[in-house]
Design an enzyme around this catalytic site. Structure first.
Site, PDB file in Angstrom:
ATOM      1  N   THR A  44       1.620   9.899   6.989  1.00 53.29           N
ATOM      2  CA  THR A  44       2.617  10.730   6.299  1.00 53.29           C
ATOM      3  C   THR A  44       2.021  11.470   5.113  1.00 53.29           C
ATOM      4  O   THR A  44       2.450  12.579   4.778  1.00 53.29           O
ATOM      5  CB  THR A  44       3.775   9.828   5.816  1.00 53.29           C
ATOM      6  N   TYR A  58       9.632  14.553   9.779  1.00 53.48           N
ATOM      7  CA  TYR A  58       8.475  15.452   9.595  1.00 53.48           C
ATOM      8  C   TYR A  58       7.439  15.093  10.640  1.00 53.48           C
ATOM      9  O   TYR A  58       7.573  14.103  11.372  1.00 53.48           O
ATOM     10  CB  TYR A  58       7.873  15.245   8.185  1.00 53.48           C
ATOM     11  N   SER A  91      -0.590   6.046  11.845  1.00 53.43           N
ATOM     12  CA  SER A  91      -1.282   4.746  11.839  1.00 53.43           C
ATOM     13  C   SER A  91      -0.805   3.828  12.956  1.00 53.43           C
ATOM     14  O   SER A  91      -1.452   2.839  13.270  1.00 53.43           O
ATOM     15  CB  SER A  91      -1.139   4.066  10.477  1.00 53.43           C
ATOM     16  N   THR A 124       1.277   4.489   6.378  1.00 51.48           N
ATOM     17  CA  THR A 124       1.738   3.244   5.755  1.00 51.48           C
ATOM     18  C   THR A 124       2.154   2.186   6.784  1.00 51.48           C
ATOM     19  O   THR A 124       2.216   1.006   6.466  1.00 51.48           O
ATOM     20  CB  THR A 124       2.938   3.509   4.822  1.00 51.48           C
ATOM     21  N   ASP A 125       2.434   2.630   8.032  1.00 48.75           N
ATOM     22  CA  ASP A 125       3.005   1.687   9.009  1.00 48.75           C
ATOM     23  C   ASP A 125       2.102   0.497   9.315  1.00 48.75           C
ATOM     24  O   ASP A 125       2.588  -0.625   9.473  1.00 48.75           O
ATOM     25  CB  ASP A 125       3.348   2.420  10.313  1.00 48.75           C
ATOM     26  N   LYS A 197       4.623  -3.866   4.340  1.00 48.33           N
ATOM     27  CA  LYS A 197       5.585  -2.759   4.255  1.00 48.33           C
ATOM     28  C   LYS A 197       6.976  -3.327   4.546  1.00 48.33           C
ATOM     29  O   LYS A 197       7.186  -3.978   5.570  1.00 48.33           O
ATOM     30  CB  LYS A 197       5.219  -1.674   5.272  1.00 48.33           C
ATOM     31  N   GLU A 317       9.020 -29.954  13.357  1.00 47.14           N
ATOM     32  CA  GLU A 317       9.881 -30.174  14.523  1.00 47.14           C
ATOM     33  C   GLU A 317       9.058 -30.135  15.822  1.00 47.14           C
ATOM     34  O   GLU A 317       9.373 -30.818  16.785  1.00 47.14           O
ATOM     35  CB  GLU A 317      10.955 -29.085  14.554  1.00 47.14           C
TER      36      GLU A 317
HETATM   37  C1  SIN Z   1       3.606   6.727   7.079  1.00 47.44           C
HETATM   38  O1  SIN Z   1       2.466   7.080   6.871  1.00 47.44           O
HETATM   39  O2  SIN Z   1       4.366   6.438   6.114  1.00 47.44           O
HETATM   40  C2  SIN Z   1       4.218   6.573   8.429  1.00 47.44           C
HETATM   41  C3  SIN Z   1       3.386   7.094   9.524  1.00 47.44           C
HETATM   42  C4  SIN Z   1       2.085   6.376   9.692  1.00 47.44           C
HETATM   43  O3  SIN Z   1       2.000   5.178   9.438  1.00 47.44           O
HETATM   44  O4  SIN Z   1       1.124   7.022  10.106  1.00 47.44           O
END
Ligand code: SIN
Length: 360
Positions: A44, A58, A91, A124-125, A197, A317
């Site tokens: 992103t 986007y 990602s 970020t993913d 995340k 358990e």
């Molecule tokens: C992001 O970057 O926030 C989402 C898309 C990605 O992980 O490439």
């Protein structure tokens, strides 16, 4: 006439000395700044929306790394910057091959005396997985920071530029050495092992179970805690010794779940299954036999929790000793996949694999 030419020569010589002094001081300033390489992988942070009001809808991975960095002339006051575009993708498309390619390049760069640290722009993913892999396999104390954004570069109040600026500040700072791979987002510095995340849209999405290591205030990183578990030079894993990674997969448990994914993964040749169980990595009574069969067929079973926190208690358990299962400690299933894949490059002994989970 004689006097005038004497003055002209004198002025010329004085101005030459001034120019030389200026150049020498500029050169000294450049030489004092750390040399940082920024590697672009997409995400992103390199995304573009149809309008600047599109903050969550986007196209990711559009702008090249040099376009992102050119928009940030401030960072050249902090470091001498070089850039490389290794991938241009979301990602979610990271796989073992791409992870190995990126890590090998980072390792190669850090071995050079000309490089003081690396920043990686990343979606970020899956940033938490990539950063954890680097944290466990890079043999260097030089800082490595992953950075991303929740809003595309085209958005109103895009978070990418400040995040990159902060990432460069963190890599350039002497206090950042020896702390393992870091994630810098939203003015916070997180340890790769602990960060996750937690929101698909919020700027403050990255959270560490035990809190961030530090924060960045007015261009200075301030650290308040240290990573407790071994990383980088203390880790037994070394990117230079890894050719491929064994296949490890995650199965998410829920009410009325099916045994089909377990059987399919075994048939496909996976080496280990992370059972992302409810609560304490629990196993439904109608899945118990399926899981025992997985193990009986030589595939490792690692019990994790889908709760997002807490440790998975061994021999609570479920009798893990009897079933020859492994528990994850407090690792989330995605990170448990990374650690299990690395662990399987070292041993196939269940006790030793379990020790690796307690250690890292
Ligand atoms: C992001 O970057 O926030 C989402 C898309 C990605 O992980 O490439």
């Amino acid at each position: 006439m004689h006097y005038i030419s004497y003055m002209a020569i004198r002025c010329f010589l004085l101005s030459m000395v001034a120019v030389m002094l200026f150049c020498a001081s500029a050169w000294a300033q450049e030489a004092q700044k750390p040399n940082i390489v920024i590697i672009g992988t997409g995400g992103t942070i390199a995304g573009v929306g149809k309008s600047n009001a599109n903050v969550s809808a986007y196209q990711s991975a559009v702008l090249p790394i040099d376009t992102l960095i050119k928009a940030l002339p401030e960072i050249t006051n902090i470091a001498n910057i070089k850039m490389e575009q290794i991938f241009q993708m979301g990602s979610e498309s990271f796989n073992n091959e791409r992870l190995l390619k990126l890590t090998r390049r980072v390792s190669e760069l850090l071995k050079s005396k000309e490089v003081d640290g690396v920043v990686i722009t990343h979606g970020t993913d899956t940033m938490e997985e990539t950063s954890y892999f680097l944290n466990l396999t890079i043999k260097s104390e030089k800082p490595v920071v992953l950075v991303g954004a929740m809003r595309p570069a085209s958005a109103l109040s895009a978070d990418g530029p400040l995040n990159i600026y902060n990432a460069v500040i963190v890599v350039a700072h002497k206090d950042s050495a020896g702390k393992g791979t870091l994630i810098v987002m939203n003015d916070e510095i997180h340890a790769a092992r602990d960060v996750t995340k937690t929101s698909s849209v919020k700027i403050e999405t990255f959270r560490s179970l035990y809190g961030p290591l530090g924060t960045i205030v007015e261009g200075t990183p301030r650290y308040y805690r240290l990573p407790a578990r071994p990383h980088t030079i203390q880790s037994e894993f070394d990117i230079d010794a890894i050719d491929t990674l064994p296949e490890v997969n995650v199965v998410y448990a829920h009410e009325n779940m099916s045994r089909v994914p377990y059987d399919a993964l075994v048939a496909a040749g996976t080496k280990a299954i992370i059972h992302m169980g409810v609560g304490n990595g629990s196993v439904a009574d109608y899945i118990t036999d399926a899981l025992k069969e997985v193990r009986a067929k030589g595939v490792f079973v690692v019990r994790a929790t889908r709760t997002g926190g807490g440790i998975v208690v061994r021999n609570g358990e479920i009798n893990d000793d009897q079933n020859d299962y492994i528990v994850t400690d407090d690792q989330n299933p995605a990170k448990a996949r990374i650690l299990m894949a690395l662990a399987l490059t070292k041993t196939t002994n269940t006790k030793e694999l379990q020790e690796i989970f307690w250690k890292y």
